[in-house]
Design an enzyme around this catalytic site. Structure first.
Site, PDB file in Angstrom:
ATOM      1  N   THR A 162      67.941  37.573 -21.957  1.00 34.68           N
ATOM      2  CA  THR A 162      66.729  38.146 -22.533  1.00 34.68           C
ATOM      3  C   THR A 162      66.276  39.315 -21.670  1.00 34.68           C
ATOM      4  OG1 THR A 162      66.059  35.971 -23.351  1.00 34.68           O
ATOM      5  CG2 THR A 162      64.336  37.645 -23.189  1.00 34.68           C
ATOM      6  N   GLY A 163      65.778  40.363 -22.312  1.00 38.19           N
ATOM      7  CA  GLY A 163      65.267  41.510 -21.569  1.00 38.19           C
ATOM      8  C   GLY A 163      65.633  42.810 -22.243  1.00 38.19           C
TER       9      GLY A 163
ATOM     10  N   SER B 196      70.352  40.332 -17.826  1.00 36.23           N
ATOM     11  CA  SER B 196      69.852  41.407 -16.974  1.00 36.23           C
ATOM     12  C   SER B 196      69.074  40.810 -15.802  1.00 36.23           C
ATOM     13  CB  SER B 196      68.980  42.353 -17.794  1.00 36.23           C
ATOM     14  OG  SER B 196      67.956  41.641 -18.463  1.00 36.23           O
TER      15      SER B 196
ATOM     16  N   GLY C 128      62.968  36.552 -15.008  1.00 33.57           N
ATOM     17  CA  GLY C 128      61.888  35.794 -15.624  1.00 33.57           C
ATOM     18  C   GLY C 128      60.717  36.624 -16.090  1.00 33.57           C
TER      19      GLY C 128
ATOM     20  N   GLU D 159      67.591  30.595 -19.168  1.00 36.10           N
ATOM     21  CA  GLU D 159      68.566  31.482 -18.541  1.00 36.10           C
ATOM     22  C   GLU D 159      69.307  30.757 -17.423  1.00 36.10           C
ATOM     23  OE1 GLU D 159      66.234  35.729 -19.347  1.00 36.10           O
ATOM     24  OE2 GLU D 159      65.997  34.699 -17.432  1.00 36.10           O
TER      25      GLU D 159
END
EC number: 5.3.1.6
Length: 218
Positions: free
Chosen positions: A28-29, A82, A95, A103
């Protein structure tokens, strides 16, 4: 090159590490979002994905990538994610998107973990960005007090509930010279679900977007 261009650069490069027909883990990111854009043009390359967040799941479904439950697959060869910061040892702070626990689970499961990031995320010592901790809501005050004892400045992340139904404390004012030790210490506090230090399970490879191209670090 602009930061977004560097993110696109590594998002395209990481495709070279994907085994055709495999199920891959996806984090995520913002850099991962660029990778998902790349996947939309080559989605037949993979069989499907295990996703670390509801947001990434929605993005993957939108482009027609099948989503798998991690508990129902036998193995996961590759995880791509990432970082908010990464040091020369490929230990990370993650985070910022509040997906750190899932993750960590996917990273622990995967045989290989590749971090994709632009050069602004590289640091010698972790701690310039705040360190996120996912906690059970009732433990908020207790954990904040424990963080103060070790020199951190905790700040409750308002209006954020994780995909697991928990809350986030961001910790400022840390100079993390021993990431593994700090990761273990914070994880030992009752009420901590996960801390955004990826030190014990660090990246195996980092692809760093720079103005002169993609730097590959092992």
């Amino acid at each position: 090159m602009k930061t977004n261009e560097l993110k696109r650069l590594v998002a395209r490069k990481v495709v070279d590490y994907i085994n055709p027909g495999s199920v891959i883990g996806i984090g995520t990111g913002s850099t991962v979002s660029y990778f998902i854009e790349v996947l939309s043009t080559i989605k037949n390359l993979i069989s499907g994905a295990v996703s670390s967040s509801n947001f990434s799941t929605a993005c993957l479904k939108r482009i027609g990538i099948p989503i798998y439950d991690l508990s129902k697959i036998n193995s996961l060869v590759l995880y791509i994610d990432s970082a908010d910061e990464i040091n020369p040892q490929l230990q990370m702070i993650k985070g910022g998107g509040a997906a750190l626990t899932r993750e960590k689970i996917i990273a622990a499961t995967a045989e290989k973990f590749i971090c994709i990031a632009d050069e602004s995320k590289q640091v010698e010592i972790l701690g310039k960005v705040p360190l996120p901790i996912e906690i059970i809501p009732m433990a908020r005050s207790y954990i904040s007090n424990e963080i103060i004892k070790i020199g951190g400045m905790p700040k409750y992340r308002k209006n954020v509930i994780t995909d697991n139904g928990n809350v986030i404390i961001d910790v400022f004012n840390l100079v993390i010279t021993d990431p593994v030790c700090l990761e273990n210490k914070i994880n030992s506090f009752p009420g901590v679900v996960s801390v955004g230090l990826f030190a014990t399970r660090k990246a195996d490879i980092a692809l760093i977007g720079t103005s002169s191209g993609v730097q590959v670090i092992y």
